[in-house]
Design an enzyme around this catalytic site. Structure first.
Site, mmCIF file in Angstrom:
data_model
loop_
_atom_site.group_PDB
_atom_site.id
_atom_site.type_symbol
_atom_site.label_atom_id
_atom_site.label_comp_id
_atom_site.label_asym_id
_atom_site.label_seq_id
_atom_site.Cartn_x
_atom_site.Cartn_y
_atom_site.Cartn_z
ATOM 1 N N LYS A 120 0.824 -1.222 0.000
ATOM 2 C CA LYS A 120 0.000 0.000 0.000
ATOM 3 C C LYS A 120 0.856 1.270 0.000
ATOM 4 C CE LYS A 120 -3.877 -2.175 2.297
ATOM 5 N NZ LYS A 120 -5.228 -2.158 1.807
ATOM 6 N N GLU A 204 -2.807 6.449 7.932
ATOM 7 C CA GLU A 204 -3.651 7.298 7.088
ATOM 8 C C GLU A 204 -4.555 8.100 8.001
ATOM 9 O OE1 GLU A 204 -6.036 5.123 4.235
ATOM 10 O OE2 GLU A 204 -4.259 4.402 3.190
ATOM 11 N N HIS A 239 -14.886 -3.923 7.811
ATOM 12 C CA HIS A 239 -14.129 -3.549 6.599
ATOM 13 C C HIS A 239 -14.246 -4.570 5.478
ATOM 14 C CE1 HIS A 239 -12.616 -0.422 9.119
ATOM 15 N NE2 HIS A 239 -11.902 -1.231 9.866
ATOM 16 N N ARG A 296 -6.618 -8.146 -9.568
ATOM 17 C CA ARG A 296 -7.279 -9.422 -9.889
ATOM 18 C C ARG A 296 -8.754 -9.165 -10.136
ATOM 19 N NH1 ARG A 296 -10.221 -9.310 -5.278
ATOM 20 N NH2 ARG A 296 -9.122 -8.647 -3.412
HETATM 21 P P1 ADP Z 1 -7.982 -4.040 2.814
HETATM 22 O O1 ADP Z 1 -6.967 -4.082 1.721
HETATM 23 O O2 ADP Z 1 -7.544 -4.704 4.065
HETATM 24 O O3 ADP Z 1 -9.350 -4.453 2.362
HETATM 25 P P2 ADP Z 1 -8.563 -1.232 2.401
HETATM 26 O O4 ADP Z 1 -7.475 -0.240 2.376
HETATM 27 O O5 ADP Z 1 -9.107 -1.669 1.067
HETATM 28 O O6 ADP Z 1 -8.081 -2.501 3.229
HETATM 29 O O7 ADP Z 1 -9.756 -0.688 3.299
HETATM 30 C C1 ADP Z 1 -10.884 -1.493 3.611
HETATM 31 C C2 ADP Z 1 -11.968 -0.616 4.234
HETATM 32 O O8 ADP Z 1 -11.478 0.006 5.434
HETATM 33 C C3 ADP Z 1 -12.437 0.537 3.367
HETATM 34 O O9 ADP Z 1 -13.427 0.155 2.439
HETATM 35 C C4 ADP Z 1 -12.973 1.492 4.422
HETATM 36 O O10 ADP Z 1 -14.246 1.102 4.875
HETATM 37 C C5 ADP Z 1 -11.991 1.326 5.553
HETATM 38 N N1 ADP Z 1 -10.871 2.310 5.450
HETATM 39 C C6 ADP Z 1 -9.653 2.099 4.920
HETATM 40 N N2 ADP Z 1 -8.892 3.216 4.989
HETATM 41 C C7 ADP Z 1 -9.651 4.177 5.560
HETATM 42 C C8 ADP Z 1 -9.439 5.550 5.919
HETATM 43 N N3 ADP Z 1 -8.279 6.161 5.709
HETATM 44 N N4 ADP Z 1 -10.464 6.221 6.490
HETATM 45 C C9 ADP Z 1 -11.649 5.604 6.734
HETATM 46 N N5 ADP Z 1 -11.908 4.316 6.429
HETATM 47 C C10 ADP Z 1 -10.932 3.603 5.853
#
Ligand code: ADP
Length: 519
Positions: A120, A204, A239, A296
């Site tokens: 990431k 973040e 999530h 993917r």
């Molecule tokens: P993963 O790869 O583990 O699925 P992601 O980065 O795709 O993680 O995030 C999954 C979910 O977590 C997002 O859809 C959101 O709901 C929450 N999330 C991730 N980053 C943030 C952020 N900076 N602020 C608020 N919610 C977040």
């Protein structure tokens, strides 16, 4: 790039996604090879493929995750290509590399794209250079708690500590108070280490009420990258996505074009080819920020297929063969509205506890606008070894309301016994006024879900329904051998309560009762 035809594909996966890929291969006249673990001997993907090979014991690290075994089967069967599906080895750069080194086509992006986007922090650096907006955060992984404190001082709370190698919502901790920093840092680091073998974390800014909106892209080897619109995936539990829909009620044509162009830019920044997804968080003012790229096919890809009429697996295979995408961006047309519910074997009334066991009865719903992608059948097992997803139900309609009505009708029609499912939970969401209005963000479930409001069958009712189903299927034999369950009595091959003896009428009444309990 010269066109190289794919005659035979090995599918390095199981369950519904393996079945879904085999279906398209059949339509395209491509032969298929399934691999399976000891737990999946009788699984639908094994029966559907032209050839099937056992690759070891049930735990995935001894079977579906063993690169050598999979490449060995591909070579022995003279497969031309390997499709990784999603999960398992699909985002493993080493796998993509090893497949290519073995002279096989990997139906997905090259190892470099997977590697960069799989980290990431690297992904954020890369897309930032392509002017893609990212959620404010640390430029790279943080080494100690001081760096975390420093970030909080400058940007304020709340923040989110995230695993650099993250996926599946693992290794993430929200921090609202500075006092909680240390334990969140420790928790995220150790969870990341055990889940990904990589404990690096970064920070973040935590967006308070975002929506998760992602774009499907497809890129060929001739420099063409096209997007196929958005998917709204804000309905999440821990999530993890539960219900997805397209279009998103907050995305108008102007925003779609802007986000779509940004997604295409992010994919181009990593020289991407094949299908991928760019995930964004969108705030109340419709500012959008890059979250990550999934390199993917996604679980929720069918809603894009329903709305665009494009078969994404066919497109993946064509692009992998070196063909050009057969249409331009302007030719992508969107029709109606599509929703997907992920049907899991879990108990929403009891903390979503996974519900393993044998599916004793399964009659899926059909009818107008319904598509079901499923990799398990009646008599099949939901085991502890794999994701407890039973099915992906997709409803398409001319309007959002029609798609919702069709989905609700289909969930109520769905007959399944032997394991508990989250069907009542999906209905709870679809019936909620905030969902119907489209007024929600990623906190919808923690904010509104009340387990005690779910419709539940009593154990007696569930057992009686199971008896009725057994009578219908086994010509009463099984039912006759059981004499009574709770207040329900089986008499002369009929199940009843008191003096009820009308078999057909009662059967109908009972099944309807089971279904109505879900509404
Ligand atoms: P993963 O790869 O583990 O699925 P992601 O980065 O795709 O993680 O995030 C999954 C979910 O977590 C997002 O859809 C959101 O709901 C929450 N999330 C991730 N980053 C943030 C952020 N900076 N602020 C608020 N919610 C977040």
């Amino acid at each position: 790039m010269a066109v190289r035809h794919i005659e035979k594909v090995l599918i390095a996966n199981r369950g519904e996604i393996a079945v879904r890929i085999i279906r398209t291969c059949k339509e395209m006249g491509i032969a298929t090879v399934a691999v399976y673990s000891d737990a999946d001997l009788h699984a639908p993907h094994v029966l559907m493929a032209d050839e099937a090979f056992n690759i070891g014991p049930p735990p995935s690290r001894e079977s579906y995750l063993v690169i050598d075994k999979i490449i060995d089967v591909a070579k022995r069967t003279r497969a031309t290509a390997i499709h990784p599906g999603y999960g398992f080895l699909s985002e493993n750069a080493d796998f993509s590399k090893r497949v290519a080194e073995a002279g096989l086509i990997f139906v997905g992006p090259g190892p470099e794209s997977i590697k960069t986007m799989g980290d990431k922090t690297e992904a954020r650096k890369l897309v930032m250079k392509a002017n893609v907006p990212i959620v404010p955060g640390t430029p790279g992984a943080i080494d100690n708690i001081e760096e975390a404190r420093d970030f909080c001082m400058r940007h304020g709370l709340p923040i989110l500590i995230k695993a650099a190698a993250g996926g599946g919502g693992k290794g993430m901790r929200v921090v609202h108070k500075v006092d909680d920093l240390q334990s969140a840092f420790n928790g995220a680091t150790s969870e990341a280490l055990s889940a990904f073998g990589d404990g690096r974390v970064y920070i973040e800014k935590y967006l308070e009420s975002p929506r998760h909106i992602e774009f499907q892209i497809i890129a060929d080897h001739h420099g063409n990258t096209i997007h196929l619109g958005e998917r709204e995936c804000s309905i999440q539990r821990r999530h993890q996505k539960v219900i997805e829909e397209t279009p998103s009620v907050i995305v108008d044509e102007k925003l779609r074009q802007r986000m779509g162009a940004t997604a295409v830019g992010a994919a181009k920044a990593c020289n991407y080819h094949n299908a991928g997804t760019i995930e964004f968080l969108v705030d109340k003012n419709r500012n959008f920020y890059f979250l990550e790229m999934n390199t993917r096919l996604q679980v929720e890809h069918p809603i894009t297929e329903m709305r665009t009429g494009v078969d994404l697996v066919a497109l993946q295979l064509r692009v992998a063969m070196g063909e050009r995408i057969p249409f331009e961006q302007e030719q992508v047309s969107f029709r109606g509205h599509a929703i997907e519910c992920r049907i899991y074997a879990e108990d929403p009334s009891n903390g979503f506890l996974p519900s393993t066991g044998r599916i004793s009865h399964l009659v899926p719903s059909q009818g107008p606008g319904i598509r079901e992608d499923r990799g398990v059948k009646q008599g099949g097992e939901i085991s502890v070894y794999y994701d407890p997803m039973i099915s992906k139900l997709v409803a398409h309609g001319g309007t959002r309301n029609e798609a919702i009505s069709r989905m609700k009708r289909s969930l109520r029609e769905y007959e399944i016994l032997g394991v508990k499912t989250n069907i009542p939970f999906c209905l709870f969401i679809l019936d909620h006024p905030k969902f119907i209005e489209g007024d929600f963000d990623t906190h919808f479930i923690p904010m509104y879900f009340k387990p005690e409001r779910l419709a539940r069958l009593s154990d007696d009712e569930e057992a009686a329904a199971a008896l009725v189903c057994a009578m219908m299927e086994d010509n009463s034999l099984q039912a006759q051998s059981l004499s009574s369950v709770g207040t329900y009595v089986v008499k002369d091959g009929r199940v009843g309560r008191g003096d009820s003896t009308n078999h057909a009428g009662l059967t109908k009444w009972k099944l309807q009762r089971v279904n109505n309990m879900r509404s």
